[in-house]
Design a protein around this motif. Structure first.
Motif, PDB file in Angstrom:
ATOM      1  N   TYR A   1       2.236   1.655  -3.545  1.00  0.00           N
ATOM      2  CA  TYR A   1       1.182   2.195  -4.404  1.00  0.00           C
ATOM      3  C   TYR A   1       1.036   3.693  -4.170  1.00  0.00           C
ATOM      4  O   TYR A   1       0.862   4.481  -5.110  1.00  0.00           O
ATOM      5  CB  TYR A   1      -0.143   1.491  -4.103  1.00  0.00           C
ATOM      6  CG  TYR A   1      -0.515   0.387  -5.076  1.00  0.00           C
ATOM      7  CD1 TYR A   1       0.466  -0.376  -5.722  1.00  0.00           C
ATOM      8  CD2 TYR A   1      -1.845   0.101  -5.333  1.00  0.00           C
ATOM      9  CE1 TYR A   1       0.124  -1.388  -6.594  1.00  0.00           C
ATOM     10  CE2 TYR A   1      -2.203  -0.916  -6.218  1.00  0.00           C
ATOM     11  CZ  TYR A   1      -1.217  -1.655  -6.848  1.00  0.00           C
ATOM     12  OH  TYR A   1      -1.565  -2.648  -7.726  1.00  0.00           O
TER      13      TYR A   1
ATOM     14  N   ILE B   1       5.315  -4.495  -8.123  1.00  0.00           N
ATOM     15  CA  ILE B   1       4.168  -3.752  -8.659  1.00  0.00           C
ATOM     16  C   ILE B   1       4.525  -3.219 -10.043  1.00  0.00           C
ATOM     17  O   ILE B   1       5.711  -3.075 -10.397  1.00  0.00           O
ATOM     18  CB  ILE B   1       3.742  -2.578  -7.756  1.00  0.00           C
ATOM     19  CG1 ILE B   1       4.683  -1.375  -7.900  1.00  0.00           C
ATOM     20  CG2 ILE B   1       3.612  -2.986  -6.296  1.00  0.00           C
ATOM     21  CD1 ILE B   1       4.090  -0.059  -7.455  1.00  0.00           C
TER      22      ILE B   1
ATOM     23  N   ARG C   1       1.468   6.764  -6.848  1.00  0.00           N
ATOM     24  CA  ARG C   1       0.399   7.724  -7.153  1.00  0.00           C
ATOM     25  C   ARG C   1       0.859   9.164  -6.913  1.00  0.00           C
ATOM     26  O   ARG C   1       0.547  10.066  -7.701  1.00  0.00           O
ATOM     27  CB  ARG C   1      -0.829   7.410  -6.302  1.00  0.00           C
ATOM     28  CG  ARG C   1      -1.539   6.120  -6.692  1.00  0.00           C
ATOM     29  CD  ARG C   1      -2.884   6.005  -5.988  1.00  0.00           C
ATOM     30  NE  ARG C   1      -3.563   4.764  -6.318  1.00  0.00           N
ATOM     31  CZ  ARG C   1      -3.647   3.696  -5.509  1.00  0.00           C
ATOM     32  NH1 ARG C   1      -3.082   3.740  -4.294  1.00  0.00           N
ATOM     33  NH2 ARG C   1      -4.285   2.616  -5.892  1.00  0.00           N
TER      34      ARG C   1
ATOM     35  N   ALA D   1       3.329   0.093 -12.618  1.00  0.00           N
ATOM     36  CA  ALA D   1       2.593   1.356 -12.652  1.00  0.00           C
ATOM     37  C   ALA D   1       2.902   2.073 -13.946  1.00  0.00           C
ATOM     38  O   ALA D   1       4.031   2.006 -14.461  1.00  0.00           O
ATOM     39  CB  ALA D   1       2.970   2.230 -11.450  1.00  0.00           C
TER      40      ALA D   1
ATOM     41  N   ASP E   1       0.828  -1.208   0.000  1.00  0.00           N
ATOM     42  CA  ASP E   1       0.000   0.000   0.000  1.00  0.00           C
ATOM     43  C   ASP E   1       0.861   1.256   0.000  1.00  0.00           C
ATOM     44  O   ASP E   1       0.541   2.249  -0.666  1.00  0.00           O
ATOM     45  CB  ASP E   1      -0.935   0.011   1.206  1.00  0.00           C
ATOM     46  CG  ASP E   1      -2.080  -0.985   1.067  1.00  0.00           C
ATOM     47  OD1 ASP E   1      -2.325  -1.478  -0.062  1.00  0.00           O
ATOM     48  OD2 ASP E   1      -2.730  -1.284   2.093  1.00  0.00           O
TER      49      ASP E   1
ATOM     50  N   PRO F   1      -0.817   2.787 -10.554  1.00  0.00           N
ATOM     51  CA  PRO F   1      -0.555   1.363 -10.336  1.00  0.00           C
ATOM     52  C   PRO F   1      -1.569   0.505 -11.093  1.00  0.00           C
ATOM     53  O   PRO F   1      -2.771   0.783 -11.065  1.00  0.00           O
ATOM     54  CB  PRO F   1      -0.716   1.207  -8.818  1.00  0.00           C
ATOM     55  CG  PRO F   1      -0.504   2.583  -8.262  1.00  0.00           C
ATOM     56  CD  PRO F   1      -1.082   3.506  -9.287  1.00  0.00           C
TER      57      PRO F   1
ATOM     58  N   ARG G   1      -0.090  -5.768  -8.945  1.00  0.00           N
ATOM     59  CA  ARG G   1       0.885  -6.155  -7.927  1.00  0.00           C
ATOM     60  C   ARG G   1       0.786  -7.645  -7.691  1.00  0.00           C
ATOM     61  O   ARG G   1      -0.303  -8.215  -7.677  1.00  0.00           O
ATOM     62  CB  ARG G   1       0.687  -5.374  -6.627  1.00  0.00           C
ATOM     63  CG  ARG G   1      -0.658  -5.509  -5.927  1.00  0.00           C
ATOM     64  CD  ARG G   1      -0.663  -4.587  -4.717  1.00  0.00           C
ATOM     65  NE  ARG G   1      -1.895  -4.644  -3.941  1.00  0.00           N
ATOM     66  CZ  ARG G   1      -2.142  -3.859  -2.891  1.00  0.00           C
ATOM     67  NH1 ARG G   1      -1.239  -2.979  -2.494  1.00  0.00           N
ATOM     68  NH2 ARG G   1      -3.277  -3.952  -2.228  1.00  0.00           N
TER      69      ARG G   1
END
Length: 247
Positions: free
Chosen positions: A204, A242, A208, A244, A201, A214, A217
């Motif tokens: 992510y 992840i 952002r 993105a 989290d 994203p 993941r």
């Protein structure tokens, strides 16, 4: 995004500088990465192929794509990306890694542009790429948000960041530090600092805030019975990656 200050942690660079000569020894200090590499490559190639509509069964599916491998080390990821047709720059802040990577690429008949520099140096030059790999590096930088901001500036619009790291929880401490460093002796003691691990989290959120969206993941899970790594949609408790995209 505004460029961040240099995110390099000199202490972290020194750790890997000391191990540079062992990059291509599958039973040396980088044995864990050699074991993990097929799983990492599975994730990387799938995400790039999906983002850019490439057919992985073709001879050079990534031909025409430019790729930056930040923290390239000895070239464990740069080389397979070049074999798949990508134009690759491998960058590493540990200067001792570069001649090792250059020699191995030459012996393998591959053209890879290896540079002793930081990601921020390339950003200052105005370099941009279709894909940027930041694998097992964000837990070693001094400023994670600044690092991801720099990656965003290095991506073309529609470009893809793939970043892998270690989750921060009691299990990751037991597996990655106590287990890998002190019990299995896969890594020198002190290679990782648990406090620098990043939760999915949090990663992510870093993406952002940098202006990246994203899109995926996955966990990378080690099976002690088969002695192999595999991707998992559910288990991101220790190693994970992840993807993105730049807006």
């Amino acid at each position: 995004m505004a460029e961040a200050a240099n995110s390099i942690d000199p202490g972290e660079v020194a750790k890997f500088e000391a191990m540079a000569a062992e990059w291509w020894d599958p039973n040396g200090k980088f044995k864990p990465l050699h074991m993990l590499n097929p799983c990492r490559l599975d994730y990387i190639t799938t995400q790039i192929a999906t983002q850019f509509g490439r057919d992985l069964t073709s001879p050079e599916p990534f031909k025409g794509l430019t790729l930056l491998d930040i923290g390239c080390g000895g070239g464990l990821l740069s080389e397979p990306m070049a074999r798949l047709g990508a134009t690759v720059i491998g960058a590493d802040a540990a200067g001792g890694n570069i001649p090792v990577a250059q020699l191995h690429a030459q012996q393998s008949g591959l053209e890879i542009d290896y540079r002793h520099c930081a990601a921020e140096d390339l950003a200052q030059e105005g370099a941009q790429f279709d894909a940027v790999l930041a694998m097992e590096i964000i837990e070693h930088v001094a400023d994670p948000q600044g690092f991801v901001n720099t990656i965003e500036s290095l991506l073309k619009t529609g470009g893809l960041m793939i970043c892998s790291t270690l989750n921060r929880n009691p299990k990751s401490y037991m597996m990655a530090i106590f287990g890998a460093e002190r019990v299995m002796r896969w890594l020198p003691v002190g290679t990782h600092e648990w406090s620098k691990f990043v939760t999915p989290d949090e990663l992510y959120d870093l993406a952002r805030k940098a202006g990246l969206d994203p899109v995926d993941r996955r966990g990378m899970v080690f099976n002690p019975i088969s002695w192999r790594w595999s991707l998992s949609d559910r288990d991101l408790s220790v190693n994970y990656a992840i993807a993105a995209v730049k807006r």
